[in-house]
Design a protein around this motif. Structure first.
Motif, mmCIF file in Angstrom:
data_model
loop_
_atom_site.group_PDB
_atom_site.id
_atom_site.type_symbol
_atom_site.label_atom_id
_atom_site.label_comp_id
_atom_site.label_asym_id
_atom_site.label_seq_id
_atom_site.Cartn_x
_atom_site.Cartn_y
_atom_site.Cartn_z
ATOM 1 N N PHE A 157 5.412 -12.300 -78.978
ATOM 2 C CA PHE A 157 4.325 -13.220 -78.664
ATOM 3 C C PHE A 157 4.125 -14.168 -79.852
ATOM 4 N N LYS A 158 3.535 -15.328 -79.583
ATOM 5 C CA LYS A 158 3.465 -16.393 -80.582
ATOM 6 C C LYS A 158 2.363 -16.163 -81.615
ATOM 7 N N MET A 159 2.691 -16.483 -82.878
ATOM 8 C CA MET A 159 1.719 -16.440 -83.965
ATOM 9 C C MET A 159 1.222 -17.835 -84.329
ATOM 10 N N ARG A 160 1.993 -18.854 -84.006
ATOM 11 C CA ARG A 160 1.594 -20.244 -84.208
ATOM 12 C C ARG A 160 2.432 -21.092 -83.271
ATOM 13 N N THR A 161 2.153 -22.394 -83.199
ATOM 14 C CA THR A 161 2.776 -23.225 -82.159
ATOM 15 C C THR A 161 3.551 -24.425 -82.693
ATOM 16 N N ASP A 162 3.734 -24.510 -84.007
ATOM 17 C CA ASP A 162 4.362 -25.708 -84.560
ATOM 18 C C ASP A 162 5.846 -25.526 -84.883
ATOM 19 N N LYS A 163 6.457 -24.488 -84.335
ATOM 20 C CA LYS A 163 7.886 -24.220 -84.561
ATOM 21 C C LYS A 163 8.206 -24.178 -86.050
ATOM 22 N N HIS A 164 7.448 -23.367 -86.747
ATOM 23 C CA HIS A 164 7.566 -23.279 -88.198
ATOM 24 C C HIS A 164 8.692 -22.341 -88.622
ATOM 25 N N ARG A 165 8.856 -21.225 -87.890
ATOM 26 C CA ARG A 165 9.799 -20.199 -88.332
ATOM 27 C C ARG A 165 10.633 -19.707 -87.153
ATOM 28 N N LYS A 166 11.949 -19.789 -87.276
ATOM 29 C CA LYS A 166 12.863 -19.356 -86.211
ATOM 30 C C LYS A 166 12.901 -17.827 -86.149
ATOM 31 N N CYS A 167 12.882 -17.310 -84.932
ATOM 32 C CA CYS A 167 12.928 -15.865 -84.720
ATOM 33 C C CYS A 167 14.329 -15.449 -84.270
ATOM 34 N N THR A 168 14.640 -14.176 -84.396
ATOM 35 C CA THR A 168 15.948 -13.674 -83.987
ATOM 36 C C THR A 168 16.173 -13.813 -82.485
ATOM 37 N N CYS A 169 15.096 -13.922 -81.706
ATOM 38 C CA CYS A 169 15.237 -14.051 -80.256
ATOM 39 C C CYS A 169 15.659 -15.451 -79.834
ATOM 40 N N GLY A 170 15.657 -16.408 -80.796
ATOM 41 C CA GLY A 170 16.033 -17.782 -80.496
ATOM 42 C C GLY A 170 14.845 -18.718 -80.362
ATOM 43 N N SER A 171 13.657 -18.154 -80.223
ATOM 44 C CA SER A 171 12.446 -18.955 -80.147
ATOM 45 C C SER A 171 11.847 -19.102 -81.552
ATOM 46 N N PHE A 172 10.605 -19.595 -81.621
ATOM 47 C CA PHE A 172 9.960 -19.831 -82.909
ATOM 48 C C PHE A 172 8.624 -19.102 -82.998
ATOM 49 N N ASP A 173 8.316 -18.658 -84.226
ATOM 50 C CA ASP A 173 6.972 -18.198 -84.588
ATOM 51 C C ASP A 173 6.488 -16.980 -83.809
ATOM 52 N N ALA A 196 5.816 -10.316 -88.997
ATOM 53 C CA ALA A 196 5.382 -8.959 -89.317
ATOM 54 C C ALA A 196 6.515 -8.046 -89.792
ATOM 55 N N SER A 197 7.745 -8.451 -89.627
ATOM 56 C CA SER A 197 8.901 -7.635 -89.994
ATOM 57 C C SER A 197 9.191 -7.707 -91.490
ATOM 58 N N GLY A 198 10.150 -6.888 -91.928
ATOM 59 C CA GLY A 198 10.627 -7.002 -93.298
ATOM 60 C C GLY A 198 11.244 -8.360 -93.549
ATOM 61 N N THR A 199 11.963 -8.867 -92.555
ATOM 62 C CA THR A 199 12.521 -10.221 -92.655
ATOM 63 C C THR A 199 11.398 -11.240 -92.775
ATOM 64 N N GLY A 200 10.308 -11.022 -92.045
ATOM 65 C CA GLY A 200 9.155 -11.918 -92.120
ATOM 66 C C GLY A 200 8.515 -11.909 -93.493
ATOM 67 N N LEU A 201 8.423 -10.729 -94.106
ATOM 68 C CA LEU A 201 7.881 -10.640 -95.467
ATOM 69 C C LEU A 201 8.749 -11.434 -96.438
ATOM 70 N N LYS A 202 10.063 -11.332 -96.285
ATOM 71 C CA LYS A 202 10.990 -12.089 -97.129
ATOM 72 C C LYS A 202 10.749 -13.594 -96.970
ATOM 73 N N LYS A 203 10.608 -14.061 -95.741
ATOM 74 C CA LYS A 203 10.367 -15.490 -95.482
ATOM 75 C C LYS A 203 9.033 -15.933 -96.063
ATOM 76 N N THR A 204 7.998 -15.110 -95.896
ATOM 77 C CA THR A 204 6.682 -15.429 -96.453
ATOM 78 C C THR A 204 6.760 -15.516 -97.969
ATOM 79 N N ALA A 205 7.508 -14.599 -98.581
ATOM 80 C CA ALA A 205 7.676 -14.603 -100.031
ATOM 81 C C ALA A 205 8.373 -15.870 -100.500
ATOM 82 N N GLU A 206 9.388 -16.286 -99.804
ATOM 83 C CA GLU A 206 10.117 -17.502 -100.167
ATOM 84 C C GLU A 206 9.223 -18.729 -100.054
ATOM 85 N N GLU A 207 8.429 -18.782 -98.975
ATOM 86 C CA GLU A 207 7.573 -19.946 -98.744
ATOM 87 C C GLU A 207 6.483 -20.060 -99.801
ATOM 88 N N ILE A 208 5.859 -18.941 -100.135
ATOM 89 C CA ILE A 208 4.751 -18.969 -101.096
ATOM 90 C C ILE A 208 5.249 -19.163 -102.526
#
Length: 290
Positions: free
Chosen positions: A156-172, A178-190
């Motif tokens: 399900f969507k966390m935001r609507t601006d197509k900020h982060r690509k998901c493994t399912c092929g969709s965005f956000d 919430a995944s470990g991969t998501g934590l890595k992406k959040t760390a890189e962004e911040i």
């Protein structure tokens, strides 16, 4: 006589197998091997495991990556992390014993329901926080699979601006945050540092303000998803499992979520059925244990 199942856990990188009895107890040796790259090799592994152990059990139980149909005999579509032809596997032909197939996250949720942290609770949602995010939903003491078997996918969507690509092929999707991969992406962004790791964040969150900010952002993304799930399903409990779940503050998540939900109060707990809950749950489902 206590009935037993040969349980086989099929992931994109590893295949486990063991024997589980109707009490949810592992009573056989746990065997592990890498998941082969081709469909033919995967099938050969299944045939080898079953040939060696099927005379010891009453049923064969698969906990597998990928959505499983409501007949519990096949995969609905490509899982993306295993051989492309894997969904064509004819599971029932692998043994003369009954063969039962269930999604690994659904199976783990069932194990928690029968012998783990959500035992005795008719309504529960389990989130598996690892490299990705898996999910399983129990409603009125029954595993909820949806009309075709694909329910419980946490995209399900966390935001609507197509900020982060998901493994399912969709965005956000929730998984992308919430995944470990998501934590890595959040760390890189911040941090602005592409070399930062999840280990850096976990190890430094108590001493470094930036690492704490990264961790808190990730944990609050999990919180937002929990709030949404609680509002939809009104559960007794949300169970957190997986390698990343050990780092979250469940008391914080429970307290903050219950402040915001519009449904009734619920608990947040960590899973307790163990690292092999997928095999245990698949075995219990195959043996008809509730």
């Amino acid at each position: 006589m206590v009935r037993r199942a040969l349980a086989i856990d099929v992931g994109g990188t590893k295949i486990y197998n063991t024997i589980v009895n109707e009490n949810g107890e592992i009573v056989g040796e746990i065997e592990k091997r890498p998941t082969p790259k081709t469909f033919k090799e995967i099938k050969a592994v299944f045939e080898d495991i079953i040939k060696r152990h099927e005379n010891e059990v009453d049923v064969i139980a698969f906990a597998t990556c990928g959505a499983v149909n409501n007949n519990n005999d096949g995969i609905l579509g490509s899982t993306g992390n295993i051989a492309q032809e894997y969904p064509t596997m004819d599971f029932k032909s692998l043994s003369n014993k009954p063969v039962f197939v269930e999604n690994d996250a659904n199976a783990a949720a069932w194990a928690e329901h029968v012998i783990g942290s959500s035992k005795g609770m008719p309504y529960s949602v389990m989130l598996t926080l690892g490299t990705g995010v898996g999910g399983g939903i129990i409603l009125d003491n029954k595993l909820y699979k949806g009309k075709n078997g694909a329910a419980g996918e946490m995209h399900f969507k966390m935001r609507t601006d197509k900020h982060r690509k998901c493994t399912c092929g969709s965005f956000d999707c929730f998984e992308a945050y919430a995944s470990g991969t998501g934590l890595k992406k959040t760390a890189e962004e911040i941090s602005g540092n592409s070399d930062i790791t999840t280990y850096d964040v976990i190890a430094g969150k108590d001493n470094c303000p930036m690492m704490k900010k990264i961790f808190d952002t990730w944990q609050n993304d999990i919180l937002e998803g929990i709030i949404g799930l609680a509002n939809i399903f009104d559960p007794d409990v949300i169970v957190l499992s997986g390698s990343m779940a050990e780092f979250v503050d469940i008391d914080y998540l429970e307290k903050e979520a219950n402040k915001e939900i519009v449904t009734t109060p619920f608990r947040v707990v960590k899973a307790s059925a163990g690292n092999f809950s997928g095999m245990i749950g698949a075995a219990l489902l195959a043996l008809g244990v509730n």
